[in-house]
Write an enzyme that holds these catalytic residues in place. Structure first.
Site: not given
Length: 327
Positions: A14, A27, A93-94, A166, A284
């Site tokens: 981005t 975009y 950023t992903d 993120k 658990e």
């Protein structure tokens, strides 16, 4: 005295994206090349020299082995170059947390390596890209940034690769850290570390592999069956990471299928689909009985990267894998 020189490695994302509209949402990532990024960086007046190389021009959802291999090679070259004082990687950023963690585990801590990106494209109203680039350059030029491992500079905060994630789909403050929050506050003109470097002089924790083995992530949900486990095994997975419920739990049938996978020599790590928190052993789920590994503070994405590195290094027994996650 010559100015410190920062090498910028551009991969797209981005921060290099354009929308054609100051207020639109849609975009295209990776439209601005390293030449334009360098021109803008040099115009910021930060008092440092910059050079750049284009590694890719893609959204980070498409980052893979070819880009990781190139980034590792370029970072290694920069670390060995006396004329380079630090590296900045512009990245979508992903998957920034995955790239940062992979490089963090496989590079020494002798010079700063800083990832940055943007949550808004370059031509959007309120774009954060150039500010994030300025802060990343500030961090990379700081001698106090060495010895901290790979860093991520986003939203006027600096995070260690081990902690960063993120945590939101939009907004300039989308990144968070766990178990530590940010380790520094940064602006284009200032940088304040919250503690001393903890990894000074540390060598790479893993050798760079020739390839990464297949490790699949399985997302747990209520009433799910074992089909996704069987599909991963049929696809040839060497390891499976469970993005589990709560403390890494799953329906009994899924746990039993994963236990069968362990019996076949497939490494299984339990992590959590929740945003943050510890996954501890034998809370658990009876990890000792099933032969599972508890991911502790690592989320599913980083658990996958670490398991791939361990398997590529020839480490496959659950006890040794668990010891690495514990540390």
């Amino acid at each position: 005295m010559a100015q410190p020189c920062i090498r910028i490695l551009a991969t797209g994302g981005t921060i290099a994206g354009t929308s054609g509209s100051a207020t639109g949402k849609a975009y295209r990532a990776g439209q601005i090349g390293i030449g334009a990024l360098l021109e803008e960086a040099r115009a910021l007046g930060l008092g440092m020299a910059c050079e750049g190389r284009q590694i890719a021009a893609i959204g980070s959802q498409d980052i893979g082995w070819a880009e990781w291999d190139a980034l590792h090679r370029e970072c290694s070259e920069a670390l060995a170059d006396e004329g380079i004082c630090g590296v900045v990687i512009t990245h979508g950023t992903d998957t920034a947390e995955e790239t940062a963690f992979l490089l963090d585990r496989t590079l020494p801590t002798s010079k700063p390596i800083v990832l940055t990106g943007a949550m808004r494209p370059a031509d959007a109203l309120g774009s954060d890209g150039m500010r994030n680039l300025a802060t990343a350059l500030r961090v990379a030029a700081d001698t106090g940034a060495a010895g901290r491992g790979v860093l991520v500079a986003m939203g006027d905060q600096v995070f260690a690769a081990r902690d960063v994630r993120k945590a939101a789909t939009q907004g300039p403050e989308a990144f968070r850290g766990y178990p530590r929050g940010s380790i520094a506050a940064v602006s284009p003109s200032s940088l304040e570390w919250f503690g001393p470097p903890a990894r000074s002089g540390e060598a790479a924790l893993f050798d760079w592999p020739a390839a990464l083995p297949r490790v699949d992530v399985i997302y747990a949900a209520a009433a799910m069956d074992r089909v996704s486990v069987d599909a991963a095994l049929a696809a040839g997975a060497n390891g499976i990471v469970l993005a589990g419920l709560g403390q890494g739990n799953a329906p009994r049938g899924v746990l039993e299928a994963l236990g069968e996978a362990v019996a076949r020599g497939v490494a299984v790590v339990r992590s959590s689909r929740t945003d943050q928190g510890q996954v501890d052993r034998n809370v658990e789920v009876d990890d000792d009985d099933y032969g599972f590994v508890a991911a502790r503070a690592l989320n599913p994405a980083k658990s996958r990267i670490l398991l791939q590195l361990l398997l590529a290094s020839g480490v496959s027994d659950p006890a040794s894998i668990q010891a690495t996650y514990d540390n």
